[in-house]
Design a protein around this motif. Structure first.
Motif, mmCIF file in Angstrom:
data_model
loop_
_atom_site.group_PDB
_atom_site.id
_atom_site.type_symbol
_atom_site.label_atom_id
_atom_site.label_comp_id
_atom_site.label_asym_id
_atom_site.label_seq_id
_atom_site.Cartn_x
_atom_site.Cartn_y
_atom_site.Cartn_z
ATOM 1 N N HIS A 1 -13.542 127.315 34.592
ATOM 2 C CA HIS A 1 -13.472 127.219 36.076
ATOM 3 C C HIS A 1 -13.514 128.485 36.527
ATOM 4 N N GLU A 2 -14.369 128.706 37.679
ATOM 5 C CA GLU A 2 -14.338 130.143 38.490
ATOM 6 C C GLU A 2 -14.442 131.489 37.174
ATOM 7 N N VAL A 3 -15.300 131.219 36.170
ATOM 8 C CA VAL A 3 -15.778 132.419 35.306
ATOM 9 C C VAL A 3 -16.949 132.680 35.413
ATOM 10 N N ASP A 4 -17.462 133.612 34.903
ATOM 11 C CA ASP A 4 -19.018 133.967 35.087
ATOM 12 C C ASP A 4 -19.931 133.316 34.255
ATOM 13 N N ASP A 5 -21.114 133.174 34.780
ATOM 14 C CA ASP A 5 -22.151 132.055 34.724
ATOM 15 C C ASP A 5 -22.259 132.315 33.150
ATOM 16 N N ALA A 6 -22.061 133.558 32.511
ATOM 17 C CA ALA A 6 -22.413 133.499 31.023
ATOM 18 C C ALA A 6 -21.345 132.834 30.238
ATOM 19 N N ALA A 7 -19.936 132.701 30.596
ATOM 20 C CA ALA A 7 -18.924 132.168 29.776
ATOM 21 C C ALA A 7 -19.060 130.416 30.174
ATOM 22 N N MET A 8 -19.507 129.900 31.526
ATOM 23 C CA MET A 8 -20.026 128.841 31.715
ATOM 24 C C MET A 8 -20.961 128.138 30.987
ATOM 25 N N ASP A 9 -22.201 128.898 30.765
ATOM 26 C CA ASP A 9 -23.169 128.646 29.949
ATOM 27 C C ASP A 9 -22.846 128.331 28.366
ATOM 28 N N LEU A 10 -21.997 129.327 27.995
ATOM 29 C CA LEU A 10 -21.788 129.151 26.400
ATOM 30 C C LEU A 10 -20.829 127.993 26.345
ATOM 31 N N ALA A 11 -19.809 127.708 27.228
ATOM 32 C CA ALA A 11 -18.894 126.641 27.024
ATOM 33 C C ALA A 11 -19.790 125.275 27.053
ATOM 34 N N GLN A 12 -20.563 125.347 28.145
ATOM 35 C CA GLN A 12 -21.585 123.990 28.088
ATOM 36 C C GLN A 12 -22.412 123.726 26.961
ATOM 37 N N GLU A 13 -22.985 124.806 26.552
ATOM 38 C CA GLU A 13 -23.850 124.724 25.169
ATOM 39 C C GLU A 13 -23.183 124.463 23.957
ATOM 40 N N GLU A 14 -22.133 125.174 23.659
ATOM 41 C CA GLU A 14 -21.058 125.281 22.528
ATOM 42 C C GLU A 14 -20.405 123.838 22.199
ATOM 43 N N LEU A 15 -20.127 123.367 23.539
ATOM 44 C CA LEU A 15 -19.098 121.970 23.327
ATOM 45 C C LEU A 15 -19.947 120.889 23.614
ATOM 46 N N LYS A 16 -21.477 121.024 23.871
ATOM 47 C CA LYS A 16 -22.069 119.833 24.130
ATOM 48 C C LYS A 16 -22.080 118.785 23.257
ATOM 49 N N GLY A 17 -21.895 118.917 21.817
ATOM 50 C CA GLY A 17 -21.727 117.885 20.717
ATOM 51 C C GLY A 17 -20.201 117.391 20.547
ATOM 52 N N GLU A 18 -19.169 118.066 21.199
ATOM 53 C CA GLU A 18 -18.002 117.620 21.047
ATOM 54 C C GLU A 18 -17.673 116.203 21.387
ATOM 55 N N SER A 19 -16.620 115.596 20.825
ATOM 56 C CA SER A 19 -16.204 114.225 21.220
ATOM 57 C C SER A 19 -14.537 114.101 20.735
ATOM 58 N N MET A 20 -13.893 113.313 21.429
ATOM 59 C CA MET A 20 -12.566 112.945 20.767
ATOM 60 C C MET A 20 -12.361 111.872 21.857
ATOM 61 N N GLU A 21 -11.313 111.048 21.313
ATOM 62 C CA GLU A 21 -10.580 109.868 22.056
ATOM 63 C C GLU A 21 -9.198 109.776 21.508
ATOM 64 N N PHE A 22 -8.623 109.231 22.695
ATOM 65 C CA PHE A 22 -7.299 109.010 22.469
ATOM 66 C C PHE A 22 -6.769 107.832 23.590
ATOM 67 N N MET A 23 -5.538 107.285 23.394
ATOM 68 C CA MET A 23 -4.988 106.370 24.248
ATOM 69 C C MET A 23 -4.128 106.839 25.422
ATOM 70 N N VAL A 24 -4.343 106.154 26.627
ATOM 71 C CA VAL A 24 -3.423 106.592 27.751
ATOM 72 C C VAL A 24 -2.438 105.664 27.848
ATOM 73 N N GLN A 25 -1.103 106.092 27.700
ATOM 74 C CA GLN A 25 -0.265 104.891 27.759
ATOM 75 C C GLN A 25 0.853 105.614 28.928
ATOM 76 N N SER A 26 0.487 106.612 29.323
ATOM 77 C CA SER A 26 1.411 107.147 30.357
ATOM 78 C C SER A 26 0.827 108.236 31.396
ATOM 79 N N ILE A 27 1.217 108.296 32.631
ATOM 80 C CA ILE A 27 0.531 109.419 33.237
ATOM 81 C C ILE A 27 1.796 110.352 33.918
ATOM 82 N N GLY A 28 1.449 111.604 34.186
ATOM 83 C CA GLY A 28 2.359 112.490 34.499
ATOM 84 C C GLY A 28 2.556 112.842 35.904
ATOM 85 N N LEU A 29 3.573 112.795 36.582
ATOM 86 C CA LEU A 29 3.549 113.351 38.004
ATOM 87 C C LEU A 29 4.083 114.864 37.795
ATOM 88 N N PHE A 30 3.433 115.526 38.462
ATOM 89 C CA PHE A 30 3.843 117.037 38.519
ATOM 90 C C PHE A 30 3.994 117.613 40.036
#
Length: 178
Positions: A128-157
């Motif tokens: 977030h709010e970093v240079d375009d090169a860092a955002m491009d790299l993140a978008q490209e390198e993580l495009k194949g990532e996946s993960m899942e988890f159960m949501v059993q609670s929410i946090g109030l901050f």
């Protein structure tokens, strides 16, 4: 102003926290692509972020919403971006997006009602709010990532005395967590 008190607004956020060990991987990615500032904030999916002039009423509302929701699965898969509107690269919430939207809608249908600049789109921010090169790299390198988890609670901050977000209460879905 003599004779009247002006209520102070207090920042409030309701999020889905990411369980370990997924949290550590996501924090590492946030550090790599977004820097130490991004890594300082725990990875999360925001359900609502805003402010309230009546913390007690807002908390009671969040508790009621949590008690009416059921646990659900979230799957994060691939990357997306809000560019050029907003400089953000994120992981997509696929499974669970509808449940996130329903919780968001329930949260803003009460004392947390506020204007949204953009429609609600559940996601997990990586850069977030970093240079375009860092955002491009993140978008490209993580495009194949996946993960899942159960949501059993929410946090109030809320913001602590240092101005950092801190967990005030964890609310189990379907009722208080034990």
């Amino acid at each position: 102003m003599t004779g009247s008190a002006v209520a102070q607004a207090t920042a409030l956020g309701v999020v889905i926290e990411i369980p370990s060990p997924l949290e550590a991987s996501l924090r590492d990615w946030r550090r790599r692509y977004g820097g130490e500032t991004a890594a300082a904030v725990a990875p999360h999916i925001t359900l609502v972020s805003g402010s309230t002039t009546n913390w007690k009423t807002a908390v009671e509302h969040v508790r009621r919403v949590a008690a009416q929701c059921q646990a659900f699965k979230v799957s994060l898969r691939g990357t997306g971006t809000f560019r050029p509107i907003s400089p953000v690269v994120f992981l997509n919430v696929l499974e669970g997006a509808e449940a996130c939207g329903q919780i968001h809608d329930a949260l803003v249908a009460g004392p947390l009602l506020h204007e949204l600049t953009y429609g609600y789109h559940p996601h997990l921010t990586i850069a977030h709010e970093v240079d375009d090169a860092a955002m491009d790299l993140a978008q490209e390198e993580l495009k194949g990532e996946s993960m899942e988890f159960m949501v059993q609670s929410i946090g109030l901050f809320g913001l602590d005395d240092t101005g950092a977000w801190s967990l005030r209460e964890e609310l189990g879905l379907g009722g208080p967590s034990h």
